[in-house]
Design a protein around this motif. Structure first.
Motif, PDB file in Angstrom:
ATOM      1  N   ALA A 154       0.832  -1.210   0.000  1.00 47.78           N
ATOM      2  CA  ALA A 154       0.000   0.000   0.000  1.00 47.78           C
ATOM      3  C   ALA A 154       0.858   1.248   0.000  1.00 47.78           C
ATOM      4  O   ALA A 154       1.834   1.354   0.735  1.00 47.78           O
ATOM      5  CB  ALA A 154      -0.933   0.016   1.207  1.00 47.78           C
ATOM      6  N   GLU A 208      -3.976   4.482   1.929  1.00 47.72           N
ATOM      7  CA  GLU A 208      -5.126   3.780   2.498  1.00 47.72           C
ATOM      8  C   GLU A 208      -6.364   4.654   2.314  1.00 47.72           C
ATOM      9  O   GLU A 208      -6.377   5.825   2.706  1.00 47.72           O
ATOM     10  CB  GLU A 208      -4.914   3.508   3.988  1.00 47.72           C
ATOM     11  N   ILE A 233     -11.739  -0.516   4.655  1.00 49.90           N
ATOM     12  CA  ILE A 233     -10.472   0.120   4.295  1.00 49.90           C
ATOM     13  C   ILE A 233      -9.896  -0.605   3.088  1.00 49.90           C
ATOM     14  O   ILE A 233      -9.796  -1.841   3.077  1.00 49.90           O
ATOM     15  CB  ILE A 233      -9.464   0.085   5.453  1.00 49.90           C
ATOM     16  N   TYR A 234      -9.532   0.163   2.081  1.00 46.93           N
ATOM     17  CA  TYR A 234      -8.898  -0.377   0.882  1.00 46.93           C
ATOM     18  C   TYR A 234      -7.445   0.083   0.822  1.00 46.93           C
ATOM     19  O   TYR A 234      -7.129   1.223   1.168  1.00 46.93           O
ATOM     20  CB  TYR A 234      -9.631   0.078  -0.387  1.00 46.93           C
ATOM     21  N   ALA A 235      -6.578  -0.827   0.388  1.00 48.01           N
ATOM     22  CA  ALA A 235      -5.159  -0.511   0.198  1.00 48.01           C
ATOM     23  C   ALA A 235      -4.916  -0.246  -1.286  1.00 48.01           C
ATOM     24  O   ALA A 235      -5.200  -1.098  -2.129  1.00 48.01           O
ATOM     25  CB  ALA A 235      -4.285  -1.655   0.688  1.00 48.01           C
ATOM     26  N   LEU A 289      -8.688  -4.366   2.466  1.00 51.76           N
ATOM     27  CA  LEU A 289      -7.801  -4.709   3.572  1.00 51.76           C
ATOM     28  C   LEU A 289      -8.583  -5.290   4.745  1.00 51.76           C
ATOM     29  O   LEU A 289      -8.242  -6.347   5.279  1.00 51.76           O
ATOM     30  CB  LEU A 289      -7.019  -3.469   4.033  1.00 51.76           C
ATOM     31  N   VAL A 348      -9.342   2.493  11.544  1.00 51.05           N
ATOM     32  CA  VAL A 348      -8.134   3.092  10.974  1.00 51.05           C
ATOM     33  C   VAL A 348      -7.040   3.210  12.035  1.00 51.05           C
ATOM     34  O   VAL A 348      -5.858   2.960  11.774  1.00 51.05           O
ATOM     35  CB  VAL A 348      -8.461   4.474  10.371  1.00 51.05           C
ATOM     36  N   PHE A 385       1.863  -0.179   7.515  1.00 47.55           N
ATOM     37  CA  PHE A 385       1.784   0.649   6.315  1.00 47.55           C
ATOM     38  C   PHE A 385       2.246   2.055   6.668  1.00 47.55           C
ATOM     39  O   PHE A 385       1.689   2.694   7.565  1.00 47.55           O
ATOM     40  CB  PHE A 385       0.352   0.700   5.765  1.00 47.55           C
ATOM     41  N   PHE A 412      -3.875   8.010   5.443  1.00 49.44           N
ATOM     42  CA  PHE A 412      -5.216   7.436   5.479  1.00 49.44           C
ATOM     43  C   PHE A 412      -6.228   8.521   5.119  1.00 49.44           C
ATOM     44  O   PHE A 412      -6.208   9.596   5.702  1.00 49.44           O
ATOM     45  CB  PHE A 412      -5.537   6.881   6.871  1.00 49.44           C
TER      46      PHE A 412
END
Length: 356
Positions: free
Chosen positions: A237, A240, A255-257, A270, A299, A308, A312
């Protein structure tokens, strides 16, 4: 792991047992000199001893000490690196460090056969067969296919027409182990149906009404399709991106990476977390505020792992909630003020997080 940790005197005197081979024999007194599995302090003593070993040997094995302190869950290790050489070094240092305390490392498994080349078969993890014939193993309860390096899910429904009850529905939901929330939307639908059973005040073994029985049976039938879902284990990632949304039935956050590999943008889920809306009816803006707090905590937990090193960005489509978050909590009633503080507290020391 437990039997590798010795209990010092005089505490080992607290682990004495009486034994005799036949009723005619005299009792013999035996003392257990190592940590005994099943006693209340066993897990703490074993983990504390392992952490002390890592601290004592950190100068000789700095990388191994970091891995032992960070990537162990009781006696299971899940770790990795960006290159084969890095993983081999992790394996060497971790094994050597643990050997200093007489901890033997075994049941090795990897997505690269190069890493397992010099490990004897007796010390390798044995595989299980998945429904589609794939060789899989379990990683902290998750089904992992090392060849494809992906997580899989399996579900075998238990449908008894006309006999579905609140107890069987709860049993079905509890059998689905998904700590990362990768199939969270599907399980949330099951929990919504379960909430309807509670709202109707059904007994545990009472047969469901026709309407609920039809809905639950259709859900179980469709849920079999999770066999076709797979999620990559490795997610790199550079950014985020998190989203949250709510309805009158449930609310959830994910949450997407986002990463760039070979000039191509890749986006992977994620983790996610969802909640069923409370039985006491709330307005949609209030539920949107609740899910904003849920997303903030999710988060914060991801940022705490330091896995990571990136920014964010949290997104909400509720203009009401976004306007609330721009004001001070004291301007609002107790419900909004409390959840306003919850939503922003994780970012008080995290300047890399933003609500948009």
């Amino acid at each position: 792991m437990y039997r590798c940790v010795r209990v010092a005197a005089p505490d080992n005197m607290l682990q004495c047992i009486l034994w005799r081979n036949s009723p005619e024999d005299e009792f013999g007194v035996y003392k257990l000199d190592t940590v005994t599995y099943g006693t209340k302090p066993a897990v703490f003593l074993a983990i504390r001893a392992k952490h002390q070993l890592a601290s004592d040997e950190s100068s000789s094995y700095p990388l191994g000490a970091q891995i032992v302190m960070r990537d162990f869950y009781v006696d299971d290790l899940i770790s990795g690196g960006n290159t084969v050489e890095e993983v081999l070094e992790i394996r060497h240092q971790t094994t050597s460090l643990l050997a200093r305390g007489n901890f033997r490392s075994r049941k090795w498994c990897s997505n690269s056969q190069e890493i397992l080349g010099d490990i004897p078969d007796a010390d390798r993890e044995s595989f299980l067969k998945f429904d589609d014939g794939s060789n899989i193993t379990k990683a902290l309860g998750l089904v992992w296919d090392p060849l494809k390096d992906s997580f899989l899910f399996a579900f075998t429904p238990r449908i008894t027409p006309g006999r579905n009850s609140k107890r069987s529905a709860l049993s079905t939901i509890a059998r689905c182990y998904d700590p990362l929330g990768l199939i969270g939307p599907t399980l949330t639908k099951a929990k919504i149906i379960m909430q309807r059973m509670w709202r109707d005040k059904l007994e545990w073994d009472e047969s469901q009404p026709q309407s609920l029985d039809t809905v639950w049976s259709a859900f179980c039938k469709d849920f079999v399709d999770v066999h076709h879902l797979s999620f990559p284990r490795y997610i790199g990632a550079t950014q985020e991106v998190a989203f949250c949304d709510a309805s009158l039935e449930a609310y959830g956050a994910c949450i997407y990476a986002r990463s760039i590999k070979d000039g191509h943008i890749q986006v992977h889920l994620l983790c996610s977390k969802a909640r069923v809306a409370p039985l006491k009816t709330l307005t949609v803006p209030k539920l949107e505020l609740c899910v904003a707090g849920l997303l903030a905590h999710l988060v914060a937990e991801i940022a705490k792992t330091k896995a990571f090193d990136c920014s964010f960005y949290c997104w909400s489509d509720s203009t009401v909630v976004l306007s609330w978050l721009k004001e001070v909590p004291s301007k609002f009633n107790v419900f909004v003020a409390n959840r306003h503080a919850v939503a922003l507290r994780p970012y008080s020391h995290e300047p890399s997080g933003y609500f948009v």
